[in-house]
Design a protein around this motif. Structure first.
Motif, short mmCIF file in Angstrom:
data_model
loop_
_atom_site.label_atom_id
_atom_site.label_comp_id
_atom_site.label_asym_id
_atom_site.label_seq_id
_atom_site.Cartn_x
_atom_site.Cartn_y
_atom_site.Cartn_z
N TYR A 171 0.82 -1.21 0.00
CA TYR A 171 0.00 0.00 0.00
C TYR A 171 0.86 1.28 0.00
N TYR A 172 2.06 1.15 -0.58
CA TYR A 172 2.95 2.30 -0.68
C TYR A 172 3.03 2.80 -2.12
N GLU A 173 3.24 4.10 -2.27
CA GLU A 173 3.43 4.67 -3.60
C GLU A 173 4.76 4.20 -4.17
N ARG A 174 4.77 3.95 -5.47
CA ARG A 174 6.00 3.52 -6.14
C ARG A 174 6.19 4.32 -7.41
N ASP A 175 7.47 4.56 -7.77
CA ASP A 175 7.75 5.31 -8.99
C ASP A 175 7.72 4.36 -10.20
N ASP A 176 8.04 4.87 -11.36
CA ASP A 176 7.95 4.07 -12.59
C ASP A 176 8.86 2.86 -12.57
N SER A 177 9.94 2.92 -11.77
CA SER A 177 10.86 1.79 -11.71
C SER A 177 10.47 0.78 -10.63
N GLY A 178 9.39 1.08 -9.90
CA GLY A 178 8.93 0.15 -8.87
C GLY A 178 9.48 0.42 -7.49
N ARG A 179 10.31 1.46 -7.34
CA ARG A 179 10.87 1.78 -6.03
C ARG A 179 9.87 2.60 -5.22
N GLN A 180 9.89 2.40 -3.89
CA GLN A 180 9.00 3.17 -3.02
C GLN A 180 9.33 4.65 -3.08
N VAL A 181 8.30 5.47 -3.19
CA VAL A 181 8.47 6.92 -3.12
C VAL A 181 8.62 7.31 -1.65
N LYS A 182 9.64 8.09 -1.34
CA LYS A 182 9.89 8.46 0.05
C LYS A 182 9.80 9.97 0.25
N VAL A 183 9.31 10.36 1.42
CA VAL A 183 9.23 11.76 1.82
C VAL A 183 9.92 11.88 3.17
N ASP A 184 10.97 12.70 3.24
CA ASP A 184 11.77 12.83 4.47
C ASP A 184 12.28 11.48 4.95
N GLY A 185 12.64 10.62 4.00
CA GLY A 185 13.23 9.34 4.34
C GLY A 185 12.23 8.25 4.66
N ARG A 186 10.92 8.56 4.68
CA ARG A 186 9.91 7.56 5.01
C ARG A 186 9.07 7.23 3.77
N PRO A 187 8.71 5.95 3.59
CA PRO A 187 7.88 5.59 2.43
C PRO A 187 6.53 6.30 2.48
N ARG A 188 6.07 6.78 1.33
CA ARG A 188 4.78 7.46 1.26
C ARG A 188 3.67 6.45 1.01
N VAL A 189 2.65 6.50 1.86
CA VAL A 189 1.49 5.62 1.73
C VAL A 189 0.55 6.17 0.66
#
Length: 431
Positions: free
Chosen positions: A144-162
């Motif tokens: 349930y985390y956001e991922r970029d086009d390459s499939g990596r988790q999108v992070k904000v301030d070092g934490r994965p973005r839900v």
């Protein structure tokens, strides 16, 4: 197997297959590896999955062990670790957060002397729903985390973005039977965006039905997913400050308050209620309407319960007819608000006042429309001679409504000192 891509029917089929293999002698932990690649659940994921989708318990417990498990579940649902190590699964941390936020929301809304009640209720309940959806997905192993086009988790301030709440909801309760619940949550998601940073006491009455439905929907899903141990039922009560007990003068005051709702908020309320399917509009999961008929206690045991709830599907035609005579059964109208996208002058001022660095008042607004000639002067013969990009004459109210584009133009132009002085006629005064 990507669990989030399966339909409910497919989940049930997988659960049947796993259950059959287990009954034939396969070990739970091996089935978890074969089906999900899960090497760390040690049978727990299997038991939970089969219990959820088939309603079948695969763990035999003694009466004592069953009671211990119930107590452990009660602790976990309250965000407390039942073990001496203090470890608690992430799903139960989220359940605890969800319950706390929901209880705080109900406490504020039921407080008769609190202000900013409905606005706070909405914000806290959205947090509660968001956490509950995450808890469900965490338990079920759904990403349930956001991922970029390459499939990596999108992070904000070092934490994965839900994912946002709507996407979480679609993953957690996307089945057709939850449609009315989704529409109710969507109603409050949209309303939250409309009322952010605004004080609107009239909402306390206008959205009471939807708010009551939201409470019960939350309780239903929480118990359905995490058992009766997680339920809020023992912590909830019927608020006594319900409008049904007010006199006619008080009701008239509330109607006047409703009329003062900003146009954009009134528009949103009417449009959302207009857009949902008819069966959703009439569902108690979208909007719960409660009819209160005062009665007297004729004998000692008549008042054991102060309030009796009669589900709508239990109301007979004769009862409905009687309630019609009392004037308490109503059908929600689907009439959209006329001139719904237009703003009153006071609403323009409220939307602009905090944005430019300079002072902005009703007088400033008057000087703006005069300078740009977006509407005729008072007393003009051609009342509808407006610049319809920014202002429109309402024939029924014989007044002028302004557009959001007008708000943006004012903010853009009056943020520049030279333009401010040219338009308003005086030097800009810092707020």
């Amino acid at each position: 197997m990507a669990a989030e891509k399966l339909t409910d029917d497919e989940h049930r089929q997988v659960a049947k297959e796993m259950h059959a293999l287990w009954q034939a002698g396969a070990r739970k932990s091996q089935l978890e590896i074969d089906f999900w690649g899960n090497t760390g659940a040690h049978g727990k994921a299997f038991s939970g999955y089969v219990k959820r989708w088939l309603g079948v318990a695969t763990e035999s417990k003694s009466k004592q062990s069953g009671e211990l498990e119930r107590l452990r579940g009660l602790l976990r649902a309250h965000g407390i670790s039942p073990s001496s190590t203090g470890d608690l699964e992430e799903e139960f941390r989220l359940v605890g957060k969800s319950r706390d936020s929901a209880l705080a929301a109900v406490r504020i809304q039921n407080d008769p002397i609190a202000t900013f009640r409905t606005e706070t209720f909405i914000l806290l309940m959205i947090i509660a729903w968001n956490s509950l959806f995450q808890a469900i997905l965490e338990r079920d192993g759904v990403d349930y985390y956001e991922r970029d086009d390459s499939g990596r988790q999108v992070k904000v301030d070092g934490r994965p973005r839900v994912l946002d709440t709507w996407k979480l909801m679609s993953l957690a309760i996307g089945a057709p039977e939850w449609q009315a619940v989704r529409c109710n949550v969507d109603f409050f998601l949209g309303l939250r965006n409309q009322i952010a940073h605004r004080y609107l006491p009239a909402l306390d009455v206008v959205v009471l039905g939807e708010a009551q439905a939201m409470r019960l929907n939350f309780e239903r899903l929480l118990s359905h997913q995490f058992g009766d141990e997680a339920a809020l039922g023992t912590r909830l009560s019927v608020p006594l400050q319900l409008s049904g007990f007010r006199n006619s003068d008080a009701n008239a005051s509330f109607r006047r308050a409703q009329a003062k709702l900003p146009t954009d908020v009134s528009s949103f309320l009417a449009q959302h209620r207009h857009d949902v399917p008819e069966e959703v509009l009439e569902s108690a999961e979208y909007c719960l309407r409660i009819f209160l008929v005062p009665v007297t206690a004729n004998h000692e045991h008549s008042a054991d319960a102060a309030v009796h709830f009669v589900p709508m599907d239990k109301v007979t035609p004769a009862m409905k007819e009687e309630l019609q005579q009392l004037g308490v059964v109503t059908k929600r109208r689907r009439t959209p608000v006329a001139s719904a996208d237009l703003l009153r002058p006071s609403e323009v001022v409220n939307l602009v006042v905090e944005r430019p660095p300079y002072r902005f008042t009703m007088t400033t607004h008057t000087r703006c429309w005069r300078h740009y000639e977006v509407r005729p002067a008072d007393g003009a013969k051609e009342l509808d001679a407006t610049d319809d990009r920014y202002c429109i004459f309402d024939r029924l109210s014989r007044g002028y409504g302004y557009t959001q584009a007008w708000v943006e133009k004012i903010v853009r132009d009056l943020s520049k000192p030279a333009t401010y002085e040219t338009v308003v006629g005086i030097e800009p005064d810092m707020r």
